[in-house]
Design a protein around this motif. Sequence first.
Motif, PDB file in Angstrom:
ATOM      1  N   LEU A   1       0.819  -1.219   0.000  1.00 47.05           N
ATOM      2  CA  LEU A   1       0.000   0.000   0.000  1.00 47.05           C
ATOM      3  C   LEU A   1       0.848   1.264   0.000  1.00 47.05           C
ATOM      4  O   LEU A   1       0.491   2.256  -0.636  1.00 47.05           O
ATOM      5  CB  LEU A   1      -0.909   0.023   1.229  1.00 47.05           C
ATOM      6  N   SER A   2       1.996   1.214   0.719  1.00 44.98           N
ATOM      7  CA  SER A   2       2.822   2.414   0.815  1.00 44.98           C
ATOM      8  C   SER A   2       3.424   2.786  -0.532  1.00 44.98           C
ATOM      9  O   SER A   2       3.878   3.908  -0.725  1.00 44.98           O
ATOM     10  CB  SER A   2       3.916   2.222   1.854  1.00 44.98           C
ATOM     11  N   GLN A   3       3.442   1.846  -1.470  1.00 44.93           N
ATOM     12  CA  GLN A   3       3.990   2.123  -2.802  1.00 44.93           C
ATOM     13  C   GLN A   3       2.941   2.649  -3.767  1.00 44.93           C
ATOM     14  O   GLN A   3       3.266   3.075  -4.875  1.00 44.93           O
ATOM     15  CB  GLN A   3       4.614   0.854  -3.399  1.00 44.93           C
ATOM     16  N   GLN A   4       1.671   2.581  -3.359  1.00 44.13           N
ATOM     17  CA  GLN A   4       0.594   3.009  -4.252  1.00 44.13           C
ATOM     18  C   GLN A   4       0.541   4.534  -4.326  1.00 44.13           C
ATOM     19  O   GLN A   4       0.760   5.204  -3.336  1.00 44.13           O
ATOM     20  CB  GLN A   4      -0.750   2.468  -3.758  1.00 44.13           C
ATOM     21  N   PRO A   5       0.231   5.066  -5.511  1.00 40.42           N
ATOM     22  CA  PRO A   5       0.105   6.520  -5.615  1.00 40.42           C
ATOM     23  C   PRO A   5      -1.104   7.026  -4.832  1.00 40.42           C
ATOM     24  O   PRO A   5      -2.102   6.321  -4.693  1.00 40.42           O
ATOM     25  CB  PRO A   5      -0.092   6.758  -7.123  1.00 40.42           C
ATOM     26  N   LYS A   6      -0.999   8.232  -4.308  1.00 38.12           N
ATOM     27  CA  LYS A   6      -2.073   8.805  -3.499  1.00 38.12           C
ATOM     28  C   LYS A   6      -2.908   9.778  -4.337  1.00 38.12           C
ATOM     29  O   LYS A   6      -2.374  10.531  -5.133  1.00 38.12           O
ATOM     30  CB  LYS A   6      -1.479   9.565  -2.306  1.00 38.12           C
TER      31      LYS A   6
ATOM     32  N   LYS B   1      12.004  14.581   0.999  1.00 34.85           N
ATOM     33  CA  LYS B   1      11.718  13.644  -0.074  1.00 34.85           C
ATOM     34  C   LYS B   1      11.597  12.247   0.540  1.00 34.85           C
ATOM     35  O   LYS B   1      12.565  11.713   1.065  1.00 34.85           O
ATOM     36  CB  LYS B   1      12.845  13.645  -1.105  1.00 34.85           C
ATOM     37  N   THR B   2      10.384  11.687   0.489  1.00 32.71           N
ATOM     38  CA  THR B   2      10.169  10.442   1.215  1.00 32.71           C
ATOM     39  C   THR B   2      10.108   9.230   0.291  1.00 32.71           C
ATOM     40  O   THR B   2       9.942   8.119   0.747  1.00 32.71           O
ATOM     41  CB  THR B   2       8.866  10.504   2.021  1.00 32.71           C
ATOM     42  N   GLN B   3      10.244   9.445  -1.024  1.00 29.97           N
ATOM     43  CA  GLN B   3      10.087   8.333  -1.956  1.00 29.97           C
ATOM     44  C   GLN B   3      11.101   7.212  -1.696  1.00 29.97           C
ATOM     45  O   GLN B   3      10.736   6.052  -1.577  1.00 29.97           O
ATOM     46  CB  GLN B   3      10.209   8.854  -3.402  1.00 29.97           C
ATOM     47  N   VAL B   4      12.378   7.582  -1.578  1.00 28.08           N
ATOM     48  CA  VAL B   4      13.437   6.593  -1.347  1.00 28.08           C
ATOM     49  C   VAL B   4      13.208   5.889  -0.006  1.00 28.08           C
ATOM     50  O   VAL B   4      13.297   4.671   0.113  1.00 28.08           O
ATOM     51  CB  VAL B   4      14.825   7.268  -1.358  1.00 28.08           C
ATOM     52  N   LEU B   5      12.850   6.709   0.991  1.00 28.65           N
ATOM     53  CA  LEU B   5      12.611   6.190   2.331  1.00 28.65           C
ATOM     54  C   LEU B   5      11.480   5.153   2.334  1.00 28.65           C
ATOM     55  O   LEU B   5      11.564   4.104   2.962  1.00 28.65           O
ATOM     56  CB  LEU B   5      12.262   7.353   3.255  1.00 28.65           C
ATOM     57  N   ARG B   6      10.423   5.472   1.585  1.00 26.05           N
ATOM     58  CA  ARG B   6       9.283   4.558   1.483  1.00 26.05           C
ATOM     59  C   ARG B   6       9.704   3.195   0.931  1.00 26.05           C
ATOM     60  O   ARG B   6       9.303   2.158   1.420  1.00 26.05           O
ATOM     61  CB  ARG B   6       8.231   5.124   0.522  1.00 26.05           C
ATOM     62  N   ILE B   7      10.535   3.239  -0.117  1.00 27.53           N
ATOM     63  CA  ILE B   7      10.970   1.992  -0.756  1.00 27.53           C
ATOM     64  C   ILE B   7      11.825   1.192   0.221  1.00 27.53           C
ATOM     65  O   ILE B   7      11.610  -0.009   0.407  1.00 27.53           O
ATOM     66  CB  ILE B   7      11.748   2.299  -2.068  1.00 27.53           C
ATOM     67  N   VAL B   8      12.778   1.876   0.882  1.00 24.73           N
ATOM     68  CA  VAL B   8      13.642   1.196   1.852  1.00 24.73           C
ATOM     69  C   VAL B   8      12.795   0.584   2.966  1.00 24.73           C
ATOM     70  O   VAL B   8      12.960  -0.581   3.339  1.00 24.73           O
ATOM     71  CB  VAL B   8      14.675   2.178   2.449  1.00 24.73           C
ATOM     72  N   PHE B   9      11.860   1.385   3.470  1.00 19.86           N
ATOM     73  CA  PHE B   9      11.007   0.941   4.564  1.00 19.86           C
ATOM     74  C   PHE B   9      10.173  -0.274   4.163  1.00 19.86           C
ATOM     75  O   PHE B   9       9.989  -1.207   4.944  1.00 19.86           O
ATOM     76  CB  PHE B   9      10.106   2.102   4.991  1.00 19.86           C
ATOM     77  N   SER B  10       9.694  -0.281   2.915  1.00 12.87           N
ATOM     78  CA  SER B  10       8.916  -1.417   2.431  1.00 12.87           C
ATOM     79  C   SER B  10       9.747  -2.692   2.456  1.00 12.87           C
ATOM     80  O   SER B  10       9.261  -3.753   2.849  1.00 12.87           O
ATOM     81  CB  SER B  10       8.441  -1.166   1.000  1.00 12.87           C
ATOM     82  N   PHE B  11      11.026  -2.562   2.059  1.00 11.36           N
ATOM     83  CA  PHE B  11      11.905  -3.734   2.087  1.00 11.36           C
ATOM     84  C   PHE B  11      12.102  -4.236   3.516  1.00 11.36           C
ATOM     85  O   PHE B  11      12.110  -5.438   3.757  1.00 11.36           O
ATOM     86  CB  PHE B  11      13.259  -3.409   1.434  1.00 11.36           C
ATOM     87  N   VAL B  12      12.236  -3.281   4.444  1.00 12.08           N
ATOM     88  CA  VAL B  12      12.394  -3.659   5.854  1.00 12.08           C
ATOM     89  C   VAL B  12      11.151  -4.436   6.318  1.00 12.08           C
ATOM     90  O   VAL B  12      11.253  -5.473   6.968  1.00 12.08           O
ATOM     91  CB  VAL B  12      12.623  -2.414   6.737  1.00 12.08           C
TER      92      VAL B  12
END
Lengths: 277, 167
Positions: A117-122, A250-261
């Motif tokens: 869900l965190s990767q989905q566009p808002k 800029k939270t895009q990179v953070l979101r991706i990293v967090f998703s992997f975690v």
Amino acid sequence: MNILEFSLLVWVGSFTAGLIGALTGLGGGVVIVPLLTSVFGVDIRYAVGASLVSVIATSLGAASTYIKKGYTNLRLGMFLEVATTFGAILGALIATFVSVKALTIVLAIILLYSAYLSQQPKLENPENDLSNPVAEYLQLNGTYPTPDGLMSYQVNSVTGGFSVMFVAGIISGLLGIGSGAFKVLAMDQVMRIPFKVSTTTSNFMISVTAAASAGVYLARGYIDPGLSMPVMLGVLPGAFLGARVLVGAKTQVLRIVFSFVLVAMALKMVYNSLVGV
Amino acid sequence: MDNLDLNTSWFSSTSEEIGTLQLQPEEQDSDIAALQKQQTIKIEKPESEQKLEALLSNLLKYGVLLASAVVLFGGIIYLVNYGSETITYRFFYGEPERLCSPVGIIKAVLDGYSDAVIQLGLLILVSIPVIRVVISLFTFLKLRDFTYFFISLLVLGALTYSLIIAP
């Protein structure tokens, strides 16, 4: 490891979880349970109790600011709380007779889903021209601040959103997480509300939803003061700092990293429960 | 005439914006909503709504600060007393009876248990959303908004069941 060292480590972990949870918009609760169980080796029932407490604290702190700024739709939140509180009580009751293994698997699935869900566009301002009679009767349509002044919006499929909220409540009661991802899903995708309103209203509802399951958890001895203390005192300032930093970050990179975690934690939990560690 | 009506039912600190106000949000139909996508109209929220928002916002802020202060205070005493003992969270034992109910916690605080002070802070934390619902309940009663009075009552009923009846 003695209690003092353990408390300090848990505090640092919780602070980080609160910070990243606020920066990514997923909330700290979703990381606290896997952090305590797979990193610190805490029994999932204690982890769920401590997480629930921290979820109430962050929800209250953030909601205060959002209400003041006028994003939160109070009526919508209060109406949907009927669904989430009843769901939460049911979830907390189910949690007391479901095996730890089953709880772990459910949590792993929720983690994976949250990562997705965190990767989905808002949708900043969804197309929404239909007027819903139930929404009209309940005065759910509202306004929210934009750079150009107050903007009005309509609420769609009230019954559909209400049903998804009931499920969100069950998950929250079952796992001691805010299940903000599901609440936002109900409001974004089903009820077609602007993203800022859905996140803030979801946040407003989380404390009441969590309080509904807190009573059951307290009675069953899931809420341990020694564990909840560093978790709550860590997540709260972490989330507060995260919300401050968030402006312009800029939270895009953070979101991706967090998703992997999240995915890694989910897989580790499933592995542990299957192997029986 | 129109302006007079609006002044009685709407609150606005900046009175020059009142002239542009055309409709209450409750009366908006889809055409108006579509129009507002292109150009936003200045709208103010009713005074009662703004008062409720301010009240709830402060309740949440000061409530969470109070709860954190109690937890921190209890936590310091707890760590001073038990900091050097070994942890036991790997296996679930449940909590002692005194930490499992609101009445038990208050009794244990009076008996001087430091872990009960932390638990009291957590109890304060849990009670804030409940107080929020109670305040909403009375606000809606005062506004004679019986639909939302009933909705708040349902939520309060669920919370009461969870915190008082179920244990």
